[in-house]
Write a protein that holds these residues in place. Structure first.
Motif, PDB file in Angstrom:
ATOM      1  N   LEU A  63       0.804  -1.210   0.000  1.00 14.67           N
ATOM      2  CA  LEU A  63       0.000   0.000   0.000  1.00 14.67           C
ATOM      3  C   LEU A  63       0.845   1.271   0.000  1.00 14.67           C
ATOM      4  O   LEU A  63       0.302   2.374  -0.093  1.00 14.67           O
ATOM      5  CB  LEU A  63      -0.934   0.022   1.223  1.00 14.67           C
ATOM      6  CG  LEU A  63      -1.932  -1.133   1.357  1.00 14.67           C
ATOM      7  CD1 LEU A  63      -2.721  -0.995   2.647  1.00 14.67           C
ATOM      8  CD2 LEU A  63      -2.874  -1.180   0.168  1.00 14.67           C
ATOM      9  N   GLY A  67      -6.361  10.090  -1.209  1.00 10.65           N
ATOM     10  CA  GLY A  67      -5.878   8.713  -1.250  1.00 10.65           C
ATOM     11  C   GLY A  67      -4.634   8.539  -2.083  1.00 10.65           C
ATOM     12  O   GLY A  67      -3.976   7.497  -2.008  1.00 10.65           O
ATOM     13  N   TYR A 119      -4.601   4.850  -3.766  1.00 13.95           N
ATOM     14  CA  TYR A 119      -6.042   4.777  -4.013  1.00 13.95           C
ATOM     15  C   TYR A 119      -6.325   4.545  -5.492  1.00 13.95           C
ATOM     16  O   TYR A 119      -7.207   3.750  -5.848  1.00 13.95           O
ATOM     17  CB  TYR A 119      -6.722   6.067  -3.555  1.00 13.95           C
ATOM     18  CG  TYR A 119      -8.218   6.066  -3.773  1.00 13.95           C
ATOM     19  CD1 TYR A 119      -9.074   5.447  -2.880  1.00 13.95           C
ATOM     20  CD2 TYR A 119      -8.773   6.687  -4.892  1.00 13.95           C
ATOM     21  CE1 TYR A 119     -10.446   5.438  -3.076  1.00 13.95           C
ATOM     22  CE2 TYR A 119     -10.140   6.681  -5.106  1.00 13.95           C
ATOM     23  CZ  TYR A 119     -10.974   6.061  -4.194  1.00 13.95           C
ATOM     24  OH  TYR A 119     -12.332   6.039  -4.414  1.00 13.95           O
ATOM     25  N   TRP A 132      -5.525   0.717  -5.950  1.00 14.31           N
ATOM     26  CA  TRP A 132      -6.303  -0.266  -5.181  1.00 14.31           C
ATOM     27  C   TRP A 132      -7.813  -0.155  -5.349  1.00 14.31           C
ATOM     28  O   TRP A 132      -8.543  -1.108  -5.051  1.00 14.31           O
ATOM     29  CB  TRP A 132      -5.922  -0.184  -3.706  1.00 14.31           C
ATOM     30  CG  TRP A 132      -4.665  -0.937  -3.425  1.00 14.31           C
ATOM     31  CD1 TRP A 132      -3.380  -0.474  -3.495  1.00 14.31           C
ATOM     32  CD2 TRP A 132      -4.578  -2.315  -3.069  1.00 14.31           C
ATOM     33  NE1 TRP A 132      -2.491  -1.471  -3.206  1.00 14.31           N
ATOM     34  CE2 TRP A 132      -3.194  -2.610  -2.935  1.00 14.31           C
ATOM     35  CE3 TRP A 132      -5.516  -3.324  -2.840  1.00 14.31           C
ATOM     36  CZ2 TRP A 132      -2.746  -3.887  -2.576  1.00 14.31           C
ATOM     37  CZ3 TRP A 132      -5.076  -4.590  -2.487  1.00 14.31           C
ATOM     38  CH2 TRP A 132      -3.694  -4.852  -2.363  1.00 14.31           C
ATOM     39  N   LYS A 133      -8.292   0.969  -5.837  1.00 13.68           N
ATOM     40  CA  LYS A 133      -9.740   1.084  -6.056  1.00 13.68           C
ATOM     41  C   LYS A 133     -10.218   0.073  -7.097  1.00 13.68           C
ATOM     42  O   LYS A 133     -11.394  -0.282  -7.124  1.00 13.68           O
ATOM     43  CB  LYS A 133     -10.121   2.499  -6.481  1.00 13.68           C
ATOM     44  CG  LYS A 133      -9.678   2.879  -7.896  1.00 13.68           C
ATOM     45  CD  LYS A 133     -10.034   4.317  -8.240  1.00 13.68           C
ATOM     46  CE  LYS A 133      -9.608   4.679  -9.650  1.00 13.68           C
ATOM     47  NZ  LYS A 133      -9.898   6.086  -9.992  1.00 13.68           N
ATOM     48  N   GLY A 192     -10.197  -2.043  -2.936  1.00 14.17           N
ATOM     49  CA  GLY A 192      -9.389  -1.902  -1.740  1.00 14.17           C
ATOM     50  C   GLY A 192      -9.040  -3.182  -1.025  1.00 14.17           C
ATOM     51  O   GLY A 192      -8.385  -3.153   0.020  1.00 14.17           O
ATOM     52  N   ARG A 193      -9.452  -4.325  -1.559  1.00  9.12           N
ATOM     53  CA  ARG A 193      -9.165  -5.606  -0.916  1.00  9.12           C
ATOM     54  C   ARG A 193      -8.540  -6.575  -1.909  1.00  9.12           C
ATOM     55  O   ARG A 193      -9.028  -6.701  -3.037  1.00  9.12           O
ATOM     56  CB  ARG A 193     -10.451  -6.223  -0.368  1.00  9.12           C
ATOM     57  CG  ARG A 193     -11.030  -5.514   0.845  1.00  9.12           C
ATOM     58  CD  ARG A 193     -12.280  -6.228   1.310  1.00  9.12           C
ATOM     59  NE  ARG A 193     -12.834  -5.625   2.512  1.00  9.12           N
ATOM     60  CZ  ARG A 193     -13.947  -6.039   3.092  1.00  9.12           C
ATOM     61  NH1 ARG A 193     -14.621  -7.056   2.568  1.00  9.12           N
ATOM     62  NH2 ARG A 193     -14.383  -5.445   4.197  1.00  9.12           N
ATOM     63  N   PHE A 226      -7.718  -1.248   2.155  1.00 10.72           N
ATOM     64  CA  PHE A 226      -7.395   0.167   2.017  1.00 10.72           C
ATOM     65  C   PHE A 226      -8.427   0.983   2.800  1.00 10.72           C
ATOM     66  O   PHE A 226      -9.617   0.928   2.508  1.00 10.72           O
ATOM     67  CB  PHE A 226      -7.432   0.557   0.537  1.00 10.72           C
ATOM     68  CG  PHE A 226      -6.757   1.851   0.236  1.00 10.72           C
ATOM     69  CD1 PHE A 226      -7.488   3.018   0.143  1.00 10.72           C
ATOM     70  CD2 PHE A 226      -5.380   1.908   0.058  1.00 10.72           C
ATOM     71  CE1 PHE A 226      -6.870   4.222  -0.134  1.00 10.72           C
ATOM     72  CE2 PHE A 226      -4.750   3.102  -0.230  1.00 10.72           C
ATOM     73  CZ  PHE A 226      -5.487   4.265  -0.320  1.00 10.72           C
ATOM     74  N   LEU A 282     -11.235   3.059   1.087  1.00  8.74           N
ATOM     75  CA  LEU A 282     -12.229   2.267   0.380  1.00  8.74           C
ATOM     76  C   LEU A 282     -13.113   1.492   1.351  1.00  8.74           C
ATOM     77  O   LEU A 282     -14.278   1.240   1.067  1.00  8.74           O
ATOM     78  CB  LEU A 282     -11.533   1.321  -0.603  1.00  8.74           C
ATOM     79  CG  LEU A 282     -10.972   2.022  -1.845  1.00  8.74           C
ATOM     80  CD1 LEU A 282      -9.895   1.193  -2.503  1.00  8.74           C
ATOM     81  CD2 LEU A 282     -12.080   2.334  -2.832  1.00  8.74           C
ATOM     82  N   GLU A 283     -12.578   1.135   2.497  1.00 10.21           N
ATOM     83  CA  GLU A 283     -13.379   0.476   3.531  1.00 10.21           C
ATOM     84  C   GLU A 283     -14.456   1.433   4.042  1.00 10.21           C
ATOM     85  O   GLU A 283     -15.596   1.042   4.268  1.00 10.21           O
ATOM     86  CB  GLU A 283     -12.482   0.018   4.681  1.00 10.21           C
ATOM     87  CG  GLU A 283     -11.620  -1.182   4.358  1.00 10.21           C
ATOM     88  CD  GLU A 283     -12.464  -2.426   4.108  1.00 10.21           C
ATOM     89  OE1 GLU A 283     -13.022  -2.981   5.060  1.00 10.21           O
ATOM     90  OE2 GLU A 283     -12.581  -2.820   2.933  1.00 10.21           O
TER      91      GLU A 283
END
Length: 210
Positions: A30, A115, A119, A122-123, A127-128, A199, A202-203
């Protein structure tokens, strides 16, 4: 290797490649600077094998001053000529200029967008990390709709050497997807790491939409 450990077949028996597989590949990343470095190195890989880049990675890090975008963004003709004369790296003018341009874009994203660069990356997996369950290496794709979308966004923003195949290799390496085969000892380990890699931004977005 003959150590009795079950792992993905692609590292073969090269100690450097095995170490990279066992310690780095698939670990969720990250950190913004580290993501920039990996994207640049994957760009230099274009048309080459990853082990070629891996063997030159420390040379790249020295040549590019630790892959600090703040420094690389200011590179001019003198620095480009210095890099082109460095036999320890891949001496491609197009790829060197892409790294410089990428640093400038990275700085702009970090400064102006919530972000920042992590961001943006990972978007594309909400985010996971996505946990895959491939039984054989033949099942692992070279690209996916996710990598196609991410590659398209990166290109639209001005990044180079970031086609969907390169981007998928990038996603695998930084743990956006867990593509260790299920019989590999690292599959379970990276899956466990993924549980702590969500992330935050995003969470929060996900929580608001429930």
């Amino acid at each position: 290797m003959s150590d009795g450990i079950s792992r993905c077949p692609w590292p073969g028996v090269d100690p450097l490649y095995v170490s990279y597989h066992d310690k780095e590949w698939g670990v969720p990343e990250l950190d913004a600077r580290a993501l920039y470095e990996k994207l640049v190195l994957d760009g230099f890989q274009a048309g080459l094998s990853w082990i070629t880049i891996l063997r030159k990675r420390e040379n790249f890090r020295k040549a590019f001053e630790g892959f600090q975008p703040e420094k690389i963004a200011r590179y001019g003709k003198r620095e480009v000529n210095r890099l082109l004369a460095n036999e320890g790296i891949v001496r491609s003018p197009a790829k060197i200029n892409a790294a410089i341009k990428g640093a400038q874009l990275w700085l702009d994203i970090q400064e102006k967008e919530p972000g920042g660069f992590p961001y943006l990356i990972w978007k594309h997996v909400d985010g996971r990390p996505k946990i895959n369950h491939w039984r054989t290496i033949k099942q692992v794709p070279a690209e996916t709709p996710m990598s196609q979308k991410l590659a398209k966004e990166l290109k639209q923003r001005g990044f180079n050497f970031c086609g969907p195949v390169i981007v998928y290799a990038f996603a695998q390496a930084i743990g956006m997807v867990n593509d260790h085969v299920v019989t590999c000892f690292r599959h379970a380990e990276c899956e466990a790491l993924a549980g702590n890699a969500a992330f935050p931004m995003l969470e929060e977005k996900r929580a608001r939409t429930k």
